[in-house]
Design a protein around this motif. Structure first.
Motif, PDB file in Angstrom:
ATOM      1  N   TYR A  82      -7.274  -0.563   6.143  1.00 49.35           N
ATOM      2  CA  TYR A  82      -6.201  -1.339   5.525  1.00 49.35           C
ATOM      3  C   TYR A  82      -5.839  -2.519   6.414  1.00 49.35           C
ATOM      4  CZ  TYR A  82      -1.581  -2.787   4.014  1.00 49.35           C
ATOM      5  OH  TYR A  82      -0.507  -3.536   3.600  1.00 49.35           O
ATOM      6  N   THR A  83      -5.694  -3.668   5.780  1.00 49.09           N
ATOM      7  CA  THR A  83      -5.216  -4.862   6.466  1.00 49.09           C
ATOM      8  C   THR A  83      -4.248  -5.570   5.520  1.00 49.09           C
ATOM      9  OG1 THR A  83      -7.245  -5.123   7.731  1.00 49.09           O
ATOM     10  CG2 THR A  83      -5.886  -7.084   7.489  1.00 49.09           C
ATOM     11  N   MET A 127       0.847  -1.160   0.000  1.00 53.82           N
ATOM     12  CA  MET A 127       0.000   0.000   0.000  1.00 53.82           C
ATOM     13  C   MET A 127       0.901   1.233   0.000  1.00 53.82           C
ATOM     14  SD  MET A 127      -1.589   2.580   2.101  1.00 53.82           S
ATOM     15  CE  MET A 127      -0.878   2.093   3.622  1.00 53.82           C
ATOM     16  N   ILE A 128       0.483   2.200  -0.798  1.00 53.28           N
ATOM     17  CA  ILE A 128       1.201   3.467  -0.886  1.00 53.28           C
ATOM     18  C   ILE A 128       0.181   4.579  -0.765  1.00 53.28           C
ATOM     19  CG2 ILE A 128       2.515   4.994  -2.421  1.00 53.28           C
ATOM     20  CD1 ILE A 128       3.705   2.424  -3.670  1.00 53.28           C
ATOM     21  N   ILE A 129       0.541   5.617  -0.063  1.00 51.46           N
ATOM     22  CA  ILE A 129      -0.258   6.840   0.010  1.00 51.46           C
ATOM     23  C   ILE A 129       0.692   8.001  -0.222  1.00 51.46           C
ATOM     24  CG2 ILE A 129      -0.056   6.851   2.518  1.00 51.46           C
ATOM     25  CD1 ILE A 129      -2.680   8.372   2.689  1.00 51.46           C
ATOM     26  N   ASP A 130       0.296   8.916  -1.124  1.00 49.01           N
ATOM     27  CA  ASP A 130       1.169  10.043  -1.436  1.00 49.01           C
ATOM     28  C   ASP A 130       0.350  11.093  -2.186  1.00 49.01           C
ATOM     29  OD1 ASP A 130       3.458  11.642  -1.787  1.00 49.01           O
ATOM     30  OD2 ASP A 130       4.684   9.989  -2.524  1.00 49.01           O
ATOM     31  N   THR A 131       1.015  12.170  -2.604  1.00 57.90           N
ATOM     32  CA  THR A 131       0.346  13.193  -3.395  1.00 57.90           C
ATOM     33  C   THR A 131       0.558  12.902  -4.886  1.00 57.90           C
ATOM     34  OG1 THR A 131       2.262  14.651  -3.440  1.00 57.90           O
ATOM     35  CG2 THR A 131       0.695  14.941  -1.604  1.00 57.90           C
ATOM     36  N   GLY A 191      -6.106  15.603  -4.154  1.00 60.64           N
ATOM     37  CA  GLY A 191      -4.718  15.804  -4.574  1.00 60.64           C
ATOM     38  C   GLY A 191      -3.803  14.677  -4.129  1.00 60.64           C
ATOM     39  N   MET A 192      -4.348  13.706  -3.401  1.00 59.16           N
ATOM     40  CA  MET A 192      -3.577  12.550  -2.951  1.00 59.16           C
ATOM     41  C   MET A 192      -4.105  11.299  -3.641  1.00 59.16           C
ATOM     42  SD  MET A 192      -3.268  13.337   1.139  1.00 59.16           S
ATOM     43  CE  MET A 192      -1.994  12.093   1.436  1.00 59.16           C
ATOM     44  N   PHE A 193      -3.349  10.201  -3.538  1.00 56.85           N
ATOM     45  CA  PHE A 193      -3.775   8.922  -4.087  1.00 56.85           C
ATOM     46  C   PHE A 193      -3.356   7.798  -3.149  1.00 56.85           C
ATOM     47  CE2 PHE A 193       0.550   9.405  -5.542  1.00 56.85           C
ATOM     48  CZ  PHE A 193       1.082   8.126  -5.421  1.00 56.85           C
ATOM     49  N   THR A 194      -3.981   6.660  -3.343  1.00 55.11           N
ATOM     50  CA  THR A 194      -3.562   5.432  -2.676  1.00 55.11           C
ATOM     51  C   THR A 194      -3.326   4.383  -3.743  1.00 55.11           C
ATOM     52  OG1 THR A 194      -5.841   4.701  -2.415  1.00 55.11           O
ATOM     53  CG2 THR A 194      -4.844   5.826  -0.534  1.00 55.11           C
ATOM     54  N   TYR A 243      -6.276   2.638   9.713  1.00 54.96           N
ATOM     55  CA  TYR A 243      -7.021   3.529   8.821  1.00 54.96           C
ATOM     56  C   TYR A 243      -6.105   4.662   8.387  1.00 54.96           C
ATOM     57  CZ  TYR A 243     -11.120   1.015  10.368  1.00 54.96           C
ATOM     58  OH  TYR A 243     -12.029   0.010  10.624  1.00 54.96           O
ATOM     59  N   LEU A 244      -6.298   5.115   7.150  1.00 55.69           N
ATOM     60  CA  LEU A 244      -5.534   6.233   6.629  1.00 55.69           C
ATOM     61  C   LEU A 244      -6.482   7.130   5.855  1.00 55.69           C
ATOM     62  CD1 LEU A 244      -4.756   5.591   3.286  1.00 55.69           C
ATOM     63  CD2 LEU A 244      -3.877   3.641   4.567  1.00 55.69           C
ATOM     64  N   THR A 245      -6.193   8.414   5.874  1.00 54.14           N
ATOM     65  CA  THR A 245      -7.069   9.378   5.217  1.00 54.14           C
ATOM     66  C   THR A 245      -6.305  10.120   4.137  1.00 54.14           C
ATOM     67  OG1 THR A 245      -8.402   9.654   7.213  1.00 54.14           O
ATOM     68  CG2 THR A 245      -8.539  11.406   5.568  1.00 54.14           C
TER      69      THR A 245
END
Length: 148
Positions: A84-85, A1-5, A118-121, A112-114
């Motif tokens: 997320y798991t 899993m990746i979270i970023d702008t 302008g961001m993506f997962t 959990y992530l928010t």
């Protein structure tokens, strides 16, 4: 899993050759103005679903996972929380091969992530994710489906 702008998305193109096509598509199209529904980019290997969903509470969100496709999600109009798991913590579940998904009702997410507009997962195959957690009534978003 990746979270970023989205500004940093190019840093991840080495993870999958189709990620470059995602960037090109985003830069070449006003995806916020696209009609709802499925839009092919590279046949069944890469497409985007433009959708509107009702926001839901954490307790109503259901974990899902995929085997063949990577999900890249971005919400245009609101903050969106994802449960997320990791794959190794998911129980066995029925796999629906035609639509490439398994669901895990009654299984709580580990974390959990928010994201903000302008961001993506990026959720890779087998990773459990529960989308559309939000206080907003309607989430307008793009979900890119990328062959893993």
């Amino acid at each position: 899993m990746i979270i970023d702008t989205l500004d940093n998305f190019e840093r991840y193109v080495s993870l999958n050759p189709l990620f470059r096509d995602v960037i090109t598509f985003i830069r070449s199209n006003d995806i916020r103005q696209m009609s709802l529904g499925k839009h092919p980019i590279q046949g069944d290997d890469l497409f985007v679903n433009i959708a509107k969903f009702n926001g839901k509470a954490k307790t109503a969100a259901v974990l899902e996972s995929h085997r063949r496709m990577i999900d890249i999600a971005l919400c245009f109009n609101a903050d969106e929380t994802f449960g997320y798991t990791p794959a190794d913590a998911l129980p066995e579940a029925v796999y629906h091969a035609e639509d490439d998904y398994s669901v895990y009702p009654g299984v709580s997410a580990h974390t959990y992530l928010t994201t903000h507009p302008g961001m993506f997962t990026i959720f890779f195959p087998q990773e459990g994710h529960a989308p559309c957690i939000s206080q907003e009534n309607e989430l307008h978003k793009a979900i890119f489906k990328v062959k893993a």
